[in-house]
Write an enzyme that holds these catalytic residues in place. Structure first.
Site, PDB file in Angstrom:
ATOM      1  CD  GLN A   1      -2.933  -0.693   0.002  1.00 53.64           C
ATOM      2  OE1 GLN A   1      -3.148   0.079  -0.394  1.00 53.64           O
ATOM      3  NE2 GLN A   1      -3.821  -1.904  -0.128  1.00 53.64           N
TER       4      GLN A   1
ATOM      5  CG  HIS B   1      -3.779  -6.169  -8.046  1.00 55.30           C
ATOM      6  ND1 HIS B   1      -4.664  -5.686  -7.164  1.00 55.30           N
ATOM      7  CD2 HIS B   1      -3.215  -7.117  -7.289  1.00 55.30           C
ATOM      8  CE1 HIS B   1      -4.809  -6.282  -6.256  1.00 55.30           C
ATOM      9  NE2 HIS B   1      -3.806  -7.319  -6.158  1.00 55.30           N
TER      10      HIS B   1
ATOM     11  CB  SER C   1       0.618  -6.439  -5.310  1.00 56.31           C
ATOM     12  OG  SER C   1      -0.464  -7.270  -6.092  1.00 56.31           O
TER      13      SER C   1
ATOM     14  CB  CYS D   1      -8.276  -9.197   1.762  1.00 55.17           C
ATOM     15  SG  CYS D   1      -7.355  -8.612   0.239  1.00 55.17           S
TER      16      CYS D   1
HETATM   17  N1  PMP Z   1      -0.833  -6.729   1.543  1.00 54.48           N
HETATM   18  C1  PMP Z   1      -1.594  -5.614   1.381  1.00 54.48           C
HETATM   19  C2  PMP Z   1      -1.097  -4.607   2.387  1.00 54.48           C
HETATM   20  C3  PMP Z   1      -2.708  -5.457   0.473  1.00 54.48           C
HETATM   21  O1  PMP Z   1      -3.220  -4.341   0.584  1.00 54.48           O
HETATM   22  C4  PMP Z   1      -3.025  -6.401  -0.426  1.00 54.48           C
HETATM   23  C5  PMP Z   1      -4.147  -6.408  -1.328  1.00 54.48           C
HETATM   24  N2  PMP Z   1      -5.296  -6.237  -0.616  1.00 54.48           N
HETATM   25  C6  PMP Z   1      -2.091  -7.937  -0.295  1.00 54.48           C
HETATM   26  C7  PMP Z   1      -1.173  -7.791   0.639  1.00 54.48           C
HETATM   27  C8  PMP Z   1      -2.415  -8.783  -1.173  1.00 54.48           C
HETATM   28  O2  PMP Z   1      -1.989  -8.424  -2.540  1.00 54.48           O
HETATM   29  P1  PMP Z   1      -2.406  -9.498  -3.735  1.00 54.48           P
HETATM   30  O3  PMP Z   1      -3.694  -9.295  -4.069  1.00 54.48           O
HETATM   31  O4  PMP Z   1      -1.129  -9.232  -4.931  1.00 54.48           O
HETATM   32  O5  PMP Z   1      -2.041 -10.931  -3.223  1.00 54.48           O
END
Ligand code: PMP
Length: 379
Positions: free
Chosen positions: A179, A199, A197, A321
């Site tokens: 983030q 995306h 990441s 998530c």
């Molecule tokens: N870590 C953080 C701080 C995130 O915000 C996210 C995505 N919500 C993730 C890990 C997971 O990333 P990914 O979708 O690439 O697995």
């Protein structure tokens, strides 16, 4: 549509998509093949990897390409745990981590590892004294995110690293920087391991990386031929890696002016929402402006999210998530269960416009009134 969920994911930028398409169309060879098609792909692969490493000022053997941050977090925590288990079985994480970190910790506990949770103060800042106290001879890893995904709390990685290394130079410092990238400056030299990441930075889903300092050892999660990378095997997904490199290049440009723009948008929203009796703004002096978390005193957050959706406005519950659950971060900072059960997250980007915010605030007001009136009728 007004999209205000940029911390959940971002649309792929057209420039990134162009790079992806070109690599898919013109470079079909497996970069591990020795014939000319393979060699052609390998050249492009090497240049994409080189670019990522230059952008982050790291060496090429310090980059592990993964499918995203969840895999990077798994590789970091499980990999270090497995490699160091003879030396120690103790790990420390903060109370502000992404759910993926906690589920890895739960798994590690089933394997005989011990997890401690470091406290934070009422502004979300890591409690340095508590961290010092918790670091032991057998502490193999500390994981603290650079920016928390729910309330946007930013941690001083350099200071945290100094504390860790002073207490135990063998303790590895991992940070989930997912983030933070593209929002605030991050130096990978402040940590030993870092997950990100694509995306979240206008890149495609399914690609990211783990930075691993050359001084750190870990056991790979995915074994294979070792042709591309011993620590993460499989045929390199060339178009995704090219897209990742392009997304990183765009993300790291003009950080300061992008942040200023987002700060102004955030301030506009806060100024307006401060007038609502039934809303608490879950913000502290360490929150970055891109993530704005609020709690409703009476309205259910999912009801409000779906009400906004009718006008094609998209925001999320605490994180994409962990929908409809207690926000662990709001709980860790504000220590108020009701507040933590009723959060929504509005996440902004430098591509968000003033017009979008005007429209958002108008519709927000309308929906808030409607839902509050319904509540009154029910009473
Ligand atoms: N870590 C953080 C701080 C995130 O915000 C996210 C995505 N919500 C993730 C890990 C997971 O990333 P990914 O979708 O690439 O697995």
């Amino acid at each position: 549509m007004i999209y205000l969920d940029y911390s959940a994911t971002t649309p792929v930028s057209f420039d990134v998509l162009d790079s992806y398409n070109k690599a898919t169309r013109d470079y079909m060879g497996n970069a591990n093949s020795i014939h000319s098609l393979g060699v052609k792909s390998k050249v492009l692969l090497n240049s994409a990897i080189k670019q990522i490493c230059e952008l982050f000022n790291i060496q090429e053997n310090e980059l592990i390409i993964t499918s995203g941050a969840t895999e990077a977090n798994n590789t970091a925590l499980k990999g270090v745990a497995l490699y160091n288990q003879k030396r120690g079985k103790h790990l420390i994480v903060s109370k502000l981590e992404h759910p993926s970190i906690y589920s890895i910790c739960e798994f590690l506990e089933t394997q005989g590892f011990e997890i401690s949770y470091v406290n934070n103060d009422s502004d979300g800042l890591i409690d340095f004294e508590d961290l010092k106290k918790k670091i032991r001879e057998d502490t193999i890893l500390v994981s603290i995110c650079a920016v928390n995904s729910e309330v946007g709390i930013r941690q001083p990685l350099k200071t945290i690293r100094q504390i860790i290394k002073k207490e135990n130079p063998n303790t590895v410092f991992h940070s989930d920087i997912t983030q933070a990238i593209g929002k605030i400056p991050v130096s990978l030299h402040d940590v030993d391991l870092a997950s990100m990441s694509a995306h979240k930075i206008f890149g495609p889903k399914g690609i990211g990386f783990l930075y691993k300092s050359s001084k750190v050892n870990l056991v790979p999660l995915i074994h294979g031929s070792g042709k591309f990378n011993d620590l993460r095997n499989g045929t390199p997904p060339l178009p995704l890696i090219v897209a990742l490199s392009k997304a990183c290049r765009i993300a790291l440009k003009d950080l300061e002016s992008k942040e200023m723009k987002v700060k102004k948008l955030n301030e506009r929203i806060c100024l307006e929402l401060e007038n609502y009796d039934g809303i608490l703004i879950n913000k502290t002096k360490y929150s970055i402006p891109h993530i704005l978390n609020i709690s409703f005193k009476n309205i259910r957050p999912e009801t409000f999210i779906h009400a906004l959706e009718e006008d094609e406005i998209y925001v999320s519950t605490n994180t994409a998530c962990a929908s409809l659950e207690l926000s662990t971060s709001v709980m860790a900072i504000f220590n108020d269960k009701r507040r933590a059960m009723s959060t929504i997250r509005i996440s902004l980007s430098y591509v968000t416009t003033n017009e979008e915010i005007t429209k958002f605030l108008n519709i927000f007001k309308l929906r808030y009134k409607q839902l509050n009136n319904l509540l009154k009728e029910d009473e």
